[in-house]
Design a protein around this motif. Structure first.
Motif, mmCIF file in Angstrom:
data_model
loop_
_atom_site.group_PDB
_atom_site.id
_atom_site.type_symbol
_atom_site.label_atom_id
_atom_site.label_comp_id
_atom_site.label_asym_id
_atom_site.label_seq_id
_atom_site.Cartn_x
_atom_site.Cartn_y
_atom_site.Cartn_z
ATOM 1 N N ALA A 95 0.820 -1.089 0.030
ATOM 2 C CA ALA A 95 0.133 0.052 0.099
ATOM 3 C C ALA A 95 0.875 1.214 -0.162
ATOM 4 N N GLY A 96 1.925 1.285 0.746
ATOM 5 C CA GLY A 96 2.837 2.375 0.592
ATOM 6 C C GLY A 96 2.752 3.378 1.751
ATOM 7 N N ASN A 97 1.794 3.072 2.523
ATOM 8 C CA ASN A 97 1.544 4.015 3.800
ATOM 9 C C ASN A 97 1.876 3.911 5.093
ATOM 10 N N ASP A 98 2.722 2.928 5.266
ATOM 11 C CA ASP A 98 2.947 2.169 6.474
ATOM 12 C C ASP A 98 4.474 1.553 6.502
ATOM 13 N N PRO A 99 5.557 2.052 7.202
ATOM 14 C CA PRO A 99 6.838 1.579 7.047
ATOM 15 C C PRO A 99 6.862 -0.121 7.312
ATOM 16 N N SER A 100 5.821 -0.531 8.211
ATOM 17 C CA SER A 100 5.753 -2.136 8.633
ATOM 18 C C SER A 100 5.355 -2.851 7.527
ATOM 19 N N GLU A 101 4.908 -2.256 6.335
ATOM 20 C CA GLU A 101 4.631 -3.055 5.467
ATOM 21 C C GLU A 101 5.829 -3.999 4.656
ATOM 22 N N THR A 102 6.859 -3.372 5.040
ATOM 23 C CA THR A 102 8.178 -4.055 4.587
ATOM 24 C C THR A 102 8.377 -5.512 5.374
ATOM 25 N N TRP A 103 8.248 -5.088 6.734
ATOM 26 C CA TRP A 103 8.377 -6.125 7.737
ATOM 27 C C TRP A 103 7.290 -7.209 7.500
ATOM 28 N N MET A 104 5.931 -6.656 7.094
ATOM 29 C CA MET A 104 5.241 -7.661 6.940
ATOM 30 C C MET A 104 5.168 -8.575 5.577
ATOM 31 N N ALA A 105 5.822 -7.972 4.869
ATOM 32 C CA ALA A 105 6.111 -8.714 3.534
ATOM 33 C C ALA A 105 7.123 -9.959 3.989
ATOM 34 N N SER A 106 8.142 -9.782 4.675
ATOM 35 C CA SER A 106 9.031 -10.873 5.053
ATOM 36 C C SER A 106 8.358 -11.875 5.806
ATOM 37 N N ILE A 107 7.392 -11.124 6.845
ATOM 38 C CA ILE A 107 6.509 -12.212 7.710
ATOM 39 C C ILE A 107 5.540 -13.075 7.065
ATOM 40 N N VAL A 108 5.031 -12.593 6.077
ATOM 41 C CA VAL A 108 4.037 -13.394 5.286
ATOM 42 C C VAL A 108 4.850 -14.312 4.486
ATOM 43 N N ALA A 109 5.937 -13.934 3.758
ATOM 44 C CA ALA A 109 6.714 -14.828 3.120
ATOM 45 C C ALA A 109 7.252 -16.327 3.842
ATOM 46 N N ALA A 110 7.732 -15.766 5.003
ATOM 47 C CA ALA A 110 8.163 -16.770 6.041
ATOM 48 C C ALA A 110 6.873 -17.545 6.315
#
Length: 184
Positions: A95-110
């Motif tokens: 979405a691009g509106n929260d820096p935690s989206e980068t962490w969430m991408a890694s978490i979902v991938a894991a």
């Protein structure tokens, strides 16, 4: 598999995390994941699959005042190539509106590396939780799942562009019921 049976200790653990939250969009999902992981309802490794520095940054961003929690070494990931490709797919649709989206991408991938439904492997409490998390963090990607395909299969199908599918059409595939339908 239907929604997780929610015990009082699990609910209390989520509330403890939320009591330290900043009220950010991903706080509830992360508190739920961390609480579930504590009670063995997650396939995520320690630190939600993040490197220790990233996990510490996530905790400080979402749950300030709890201190740093990742003294250990991250567990080795034998399917790192799959994780990186999934992370890139998710990041390209954030979405691009929260820096935690980068962490969430890694978490979902894991979480995709687990052996159960993605919502359960992430430590979420239902498929609806996962749908909301993905719609909030990766709306363009979530919008592509118009036929309600199971999320892990959907993500890998996008990632592999059909290379592993035996049929050019899902409706004609002998594994249709494996990808679509109830998660029970």
């Amino acid at each position: 598999m239907s929604a997780l049976h929610l015990s009082r200790p699990l609910l209390n653990a989520e509330q403890v995390w939320l009591s330290h939250s900043r009220g950010l969009p991903n706080d509830r999902w992360l508190a739920r994941m961390l609480a579930s992981q504590r009670f063995g309802h997650s396939a995520l490794p320690d630190g939600l699959g993040l490197a220790p520095a990233d996990f510490d940054a996530l905790l400080q961003w979402h749950f300030p005042g709890l201190g740093q929690a990742s003294d250990g070494v991250p567990q080795p990931n034998h399917r790192r190539d799959d994780c990186q490709a999934l992370e890139q797919l998710l990041l390209s649709n954030r979405a691009g509106n929260d820096p935690s989206e980068t962490w969430m991408a890694s978490i979902v991938a894991a979480g995709c590396l687990g052996g159960d439904h993605l919502w359960y492997d992430l430590g979420l409490w239902s498929r609806d939780d996962l749908c909301s998390l993905l719609a909030s963090n990766f709306p363009a990607l979530a919008g592509q799942n118009r036929f309600n395909m199971k999320w892990k299969k959907f993500l890998y199908r996008l990632l592999c562009a059909g290379r592993y599918c035996r049929s050019p059409s899902c409706q004609d595939c002998v594994e249709f019921s494996e990808c679509f339908g109830p998660e029970s």
